[in-house]
Design a protein around this motif. Structure first.
Motif, PDB file in Angstrom:
ATOM      1  N   VAL A 192     -37.806  14.701  14.335  1.00  0.00           N
ATOM      2  CA  VAL A 192     -38.444  13.899  15.521  1.00  0.00           C
ATOM      3  C   VAL A 192     -39.966  13.985  16.040  1.00  0.00           C
ATOM      4  CG1 VAL A 192     -37.447  12.859  17.841  1.00  0.00           C
ATOM      5  CG2 VAL A 192     -35.545  13.200  16.396  1.00  0.00           C
ATOM      6  N   GLY A 193     -40.647  13.379  16.272  1.00  0.00           N
ATOM      7  CA  GLY A 193     -41.812  13.740  16.907  1.00  0.00           C
ATOM      8  C   GLY A 193     -42.402  14.204  17.785  1.00  0.00           C
ATOM      9  N   PRO A 194     -43.471  14.859  18.630  1.00  0.00           N
ATOM     10  CA  PRO A 194     -43.812  14.715  20.124  1.00  0.00           C
ATOM     11  C   PRO A 194     -43.657  12.475  20.147  1.00  0.00           C
ATOM     12  CG  PRO A 194     -45.104  15.544  18.460  1.00  0.00           C
ATOM     13  CD  PRO A 194     -44.668  14.690  17.468  1.00  0.00           C
ATOM     14  N   LEU A 195     -43.357  13.183  21.568  1.00  0.00           N
ATOM     15  CA  LEU A 195     -43.889  12.356  22.744  1.00  0.00           C
ATOM     16  C   LEU A 195     -45.444  11.491  22.506  1.00  0.00           C
ATOM     17  CD1 LEU A 195     -41.698  12.586  25.693  1.00  0.00           C
ATOM     18  CD2 LEU A 195     -41.199  11.380  24.004  1.00  0.00           C
ATOM     19  N   SER A 196     -45.127  10.204  22.657  1.00  0.00           N
ATOM     20  CA  SER A 196     -46.753   9.633  22.818  1.00  0.00           C
ATOM     21  C   SER A 196     -46.726   9.432  23.655  1.00  0.00           C
ATOM     22  CB  SER A 196     -46.511   7.591  21.214  1.00  0.00           C
ATOM     23  OG  SER A 196     -46.060   6.802  21.662  1.00  0.00           O
ATOM     24  N   SER A 197     -48.199   8.344  24.196  1.00  0.00           N
ATOM     25  CA  SER A 197     -48.682   8.092  25.195  1.00  0.00           C
ATOM     26  C   SER A 197     -47.790   6.775  26.245  1.00  0.00           C
ATOM     27  CB  SER A 197     -50.232   7.490  25.487  1.00  0.00           C
ATOM     28  OG  SER A 197     -50.182   6.820  24.007  1.00  0.00           O
ATOM     29  N   THR A 198     -47.318   6.160  24.795  1.00  0.00           N
ATOM     30  CA  THR A 198     -46.539   4.628  25.651  1.00  0.00           C
ATOM     31  C   THR A 198     -44.917   5.404  25.504  1.00  0.00           C
ATOM     32  OG1 THR A 198     -47.775   3.451  23.261  1.00  0.00           O
ATOM     33  CG2 THR A 198     -45.738   2.713  24.365  1.00  0.00           C
ATOM     34  N   ASP A 199     -44.372   6.134  24.971  1.00  0.00           N
ATOM     35  CA  ASP A 199     -43.471   6.739  25.129  1.00  0.00           C
ATOM     36  C   ASP A 199     -42.781   7.094  26.385  1.00  0.00           C
ATOM     37  OD1 ASP A 199     -43.188   6.569  22.798  1.00  0.00           O
ATOM     38  OD2 ASP A 199     -43.064   8.706  22.229  1.00  0.00           O
ATOM     39  N   THR A 200     -43.876   8.387  26.607  1.00  0.00           N
ATOM     40  CA  THR A 200     -44.713   8.569  28.191  1.00  0.00           C
ATOM     41  C   THR A 200     -44.223   7.621  29.501  1.00  0.00           C
ATOM     42  OG1 THR A 200     -45.207  11.020  27.391  1.00  0.00           O
ATOM     43  CG2 THR A 200     -45.159  10.423  29.380  1.00  0.00           C
ATOM     44  N   GLN A 201     -45.332   6.643  29.179  1.00  0.00           N
ATOM     45  CA  GLN A 201     -45.665   5.278  30.200  1.00  0.00           C
ATOM     46  C   GLN A 201     -43.802   4.846  30.208  1.00  0.00           C
ATOM     47  OE1 GLN A 201     -48.195   2.776  28.129  1.00  0.00           O
ATOM     48  NE2 GLN A 201     -50.229   4.172  29.508  1.00  0.00           N
ATOM     49  N   ILE A 202     -43.808   4.216  29.152  1.00  0.00           N
ATOM     50  CA  ILE A 202     -41.830   4.367  29.440  1.00  0.00           C
ATOM     51  C   ILE A 202     -40.938   4.889  30.214  1.00  0.00           C
ATOM     52  CG2 ILE A 202     -39.802   3.458  28.264  1.00  0.00           C
ATOM     53  CD1 ILE A 202     -41.642   1.985  25.826  1.00  0.00           C
ATOM     54  N   LYS A 224     -46.157  -6.815  33.718  1.00  0.00           N
ATOM     55  CA  LYS A 224     -46.434  -5.701  35.156  1.00  0.00           C
ATOM     56  C   LYS A 224     -45.738  -4.538  34.499  1.00  0.00           C
ATOM     57  CE  LYS A 224     -44.010  -8.832  38.267  1.00  0.00           C
ATOM     58  NZ  LYS A 224     -42.521  -9.299  39.380  1.00  0.00           N
ATOM     59  N   PHE A 225     -45.531  -4.204  33.072  1.00  0.00           N
ATOM     60  CA  PHE A 225     -46.056  -2.877  32.879  1.00  0.00           C
ATOM     61  C   PHE A 225     -47.502  -2.175  32.397  1.00  0.00           C
ATOM     62  CE2 PHE A 225     -45.741   0.100  28.959  1.00  0.00           C
ATOM     63  CZ  PHE A 225     -45.681   1.159  29.240  1.00  0.00           C
ATOM     64  N   CYS A 226     -48.217  -3.090  31.778  1.00  0.00           N
ATOM     65  CA  CYS A 226     -49.606  -3.284  31.080  1.00  0.00           C
ATOM     66  C   CYS A 226     -50.250  -3.286  32.466  1.00  0.00           C
ATOM     67  CB  CYS A 226     -49.641  -4.447  30.746  1.00  0.00           C
ATOM     68  SG  CYS A 226     -49.075  -4.510  28.323  1.00  0.00           S
ATOM     69  N   LYS A 227     -49.837  -3.807  33.569  1.00  0.00           N
ATOM     70  CA  LYS A 227     -50.857  -3.980  34.758  1.00  0.00           C
ATOM     71  C   LYS A 227     -50.984  -2.601  34.873  1.00  0.00           C
ATOM     72  CE  LYS A 227     -51.614  -5.910  39.156  1.00  0.00           C
ATOM     73  NZ  LYS A 227     -50.992  -6.592  40.336  1.00  0.00           N
ATOM     74  N   LEU A 228     -49.354  -1.926  35.142  1.00  0.00           N
ATOM     75  CA  LEU A 228     -48.787  -0.614  35.885  1.00  0.00           C
ATOM     76  C   LEU A 228     -49.793   0.601  35.652  1.00  0.00           C
ATOM     77  CD1 LEU A 228     -47.554   1.277  38.127  1.00  0.00           C
ATOM     78  CD2 LEU A 228     -46.054   1.530  35.903  1.00  0.00           C
ATOM     79  N   TRP A 229     -50.372   0.389  33.709  1.00  0.00           N
ATOM     80  CA  TRP A 229     -50.876   1.241  33.421  1.00  0.00           C
ATOM     81  C   TRP A 229     -52.123   0.786  32.797  1.00  0.00           C
ATOM     82  CZ3 TRP A 229     -48.542   6.239  33.492  1.00  0.00           C
ATOM     83  CH2 TRP A 229     -47.578   6.387  33.940  1.00  0.00           C
ATOM     84  N   LYS A 230     -52.654  -0.407  32.876  1.00  0.00           N
ATOM     85  CA  LYS A 230     -54.173  -0.853  32.894  1.00  0.00           C
ATOM     86  C   LYS A 230     -54.459  -0.661  31.663  1.00  0.00           C
ATOM     87  CE  LYS A 230     -55.819   1.634  36.864  1.00  0.00           C
ATOM     88  NZ  LYS A 230     -54.804   1.936  38.080  1.00  0.00           N
ATOM     89  N   SER A 252     -50.481  12.809  26.448  1.00  0.00           N
ATOM     90  CA  SER A 252     -48.511  12.534  26.785  1.00  0.00           C
ATOM     91  C   SER A 252     -48.888  14.347  27.008  1.00  0.00           C
ATOM     92  CB  SER A 252     -47.601  12.165  25.406  1.00  0.00           C
ATOM     93  OG  SER A 252     -46.567  12.605  26.044  1.00  0.00           O
ATOM     94  N   TYR A 253     -48.857  15.476  25.940  1.00  0.00           N
ATOM     95  CA  TYR A 253     -49.305  16.446  26.099  1.00  0.00           C
ATOM     96  C   TYR A 253     -49.505  16.958  28.136  1.00  0.00           C
ATOM     97  CZ  TYR A 253     -48.947  16.122  20.930  1.00  0.00           C
ATOM     98  OH  TYR A 253     -48.689  15.838  20.023  1.00  0.00           O
TER      99      TYR A 253
END
Length: 395
Positions: A60-70, A100-106, A201-202
């Motif tokens: 199981v790899g590390p969290l990605s930026s999308t993982d952390t955004q969710i 709205k997710f995309c708007k929040l995270w630009k 994410s790190y």
């Protein structure tokens, strides 16, 4: 392994009556609204939860930026419900609208992204990664070890990410006797580094953990000094078996994420390796926090001043009731305005506190009860010095 992890969680073992009881019926559904908070409060267990992984032997790899955004979005939604004293439980369905997710995270979705389905592909992969993670922690209700993922379930379809929290998670989401706080804008900026897919994410993980320790760290020459062991950092980043040599770990991970934090936040960090014998076993983070990051009382005070008088579910409910009120319609409804448009306009206007105060006589007439709005609408009765009450609107 499980027992050792559980002992590391800094919590009180039993729940108080206040934790167990809540006067409001839990929400059935909660949709992500436009960002209404710039301030995050997060239980410490969630800041360090990657340390409690029970799946280290799995691939199981590390969290990605999308993982952390969710994840951050999900915690933000729970935080907003807590702030507005709105109850929720393991049966509450949380829904994140993709737009709205995309708007929040630009996140800008180009035509090419749409044609290739990149954002949808990233989200579906994130959901798989998040659900593949397993943690062992203490159930506050039973005081026994419990195992779960981040979510009881999470799925994507029809442009919505839908999820529910595991029941033991709910207890931690609502419990704030040990918490970390920070300004959400810094996390948004860190995760805007699309080209730094994993590093961002790190950076968030390190930033949150430094924020967690900021009020307890000793001060040396006017700067906070925080120590993290190498094994702790590796677990937090999900890099237990990667970059085994400390020089590689520092060069490829720590140095790069410190550059990101320096670029996107006002936190300034200097790092030093601490050796035991010939090996570096921990790192010293010398941190210069901006003054506003250390003033919790001021942050809370500003948040209260900026807080909307009506939450999203309340605006949705009372906009419909106002649109059905004969007296309100006679004054505020436009000529030939259809009911659907009228409701939408009211709901939008109720985001303005002055409008909520203006509409207060009609809001009361349709069943809204709020001492906050009552005081603001009737200053002669309550006086200008009346404090802003924390009691929220009742249904």
């Amino acid at each position: 392994m499980g027992v050792k992890l559980i002992q590391q969680i800094e919590i009180k073992p039993q729940m108080s009556d206040k934790d167990k009881l809540h006067p409001l019926t839990p929400l059935k559904e909660y949709y992500l609204e436009d960002q209404s908070t710039n301030f995050m409060i997060k239980n410490n267990m969630f800041v360090t939860i990657e340390e409690y992984r029970d799946d280290e032997k799995k691939v199981v790899g590390p969290l990605s930026s999308t993982d952390t955004q969710i994840l951050t979005t999900s915690f933000m939604m729970a935080h907003e419900l807590n702030e507005n004293n709105i109850n929720y439980d393991a049966e509450t369905v949380f829904k994140i609208d993709l737009e709205k997710f995309c708007k929040l995270w630009k996140i800008e979705i180009t035509e090419e992204d749409k044609s290739t389905g990149l954002i949808y592909h990233n989200i579906k992969n994130s959901i798989k990664r998040l659900q593949s993670r397993s943690f062992i922690y203490l159930d506050l209700e039973s005081n026994q070890p419990v195992q779960s993922s981040y979510f009881a379930y999470i799925e994507y379809g029809n442009n919505y990410i839908s999820f529910g929290f595991p029941k033991p998670f709910i207890q931690y989401l609502k419990r704030m006797d040990r918490f970390t706080w920070y300004y959400l804008e810094n996390i948004i900026k860190l995760l805007s580094e699309n080209k730094q897919y994993a590093l961002s994410s790190y950076a968030v993980t390190l930033y949150e953990n430094l924020q967690k320790e900021k009020n307890f760290a000793p001060i040396v020459d006017g700067k906070k000094v925080i120590f993290f062991s190498v094994p702790k950092l590796r677990k937090l980043f999900g890099l237990v078996d990667v970059y085994q040599r400390n020089t590689e770990f520092k060069r490829n991970i720590l140095d790069k994420i410190i550059v990101l934090i320096d670029k996107h936040t006002n936190l300034k960090i200097t790092i030093e390796g601490i050796k035991e014998g010939k090996e570096i076993t921990k790192y010293k983070f010398i941190c210069e926090f901006p003054a506003h990051d250390l003033d919790f009382a001021k942050a809370v005070s500003k948040k209260k001043a900026d807080r909307l008088l009506l939450s999203a579910p309340q605006r949705k409910k009372f906009s419909k009731l106002l649109a059905e009120n004969v007296g309100f319609c006679a004054v505020y409804r436009k000529e030939n305005e259809v009911q659907k448009d009228f409701i939408a306009r009211i709901e939008k206007q109720l985001m303005e506190n002055l409008k909520a105060i203006e509409y207060w006589p009609y809001l009361k007439a349709v069943g809204c009860k709020s001492r906050n709005i009552e005081k603001l609408a009737n200053p002669r009765i309550y006086g200008p010095a009346a404090e802003h009450d924390d009691e929220d609107i009742k249904f």
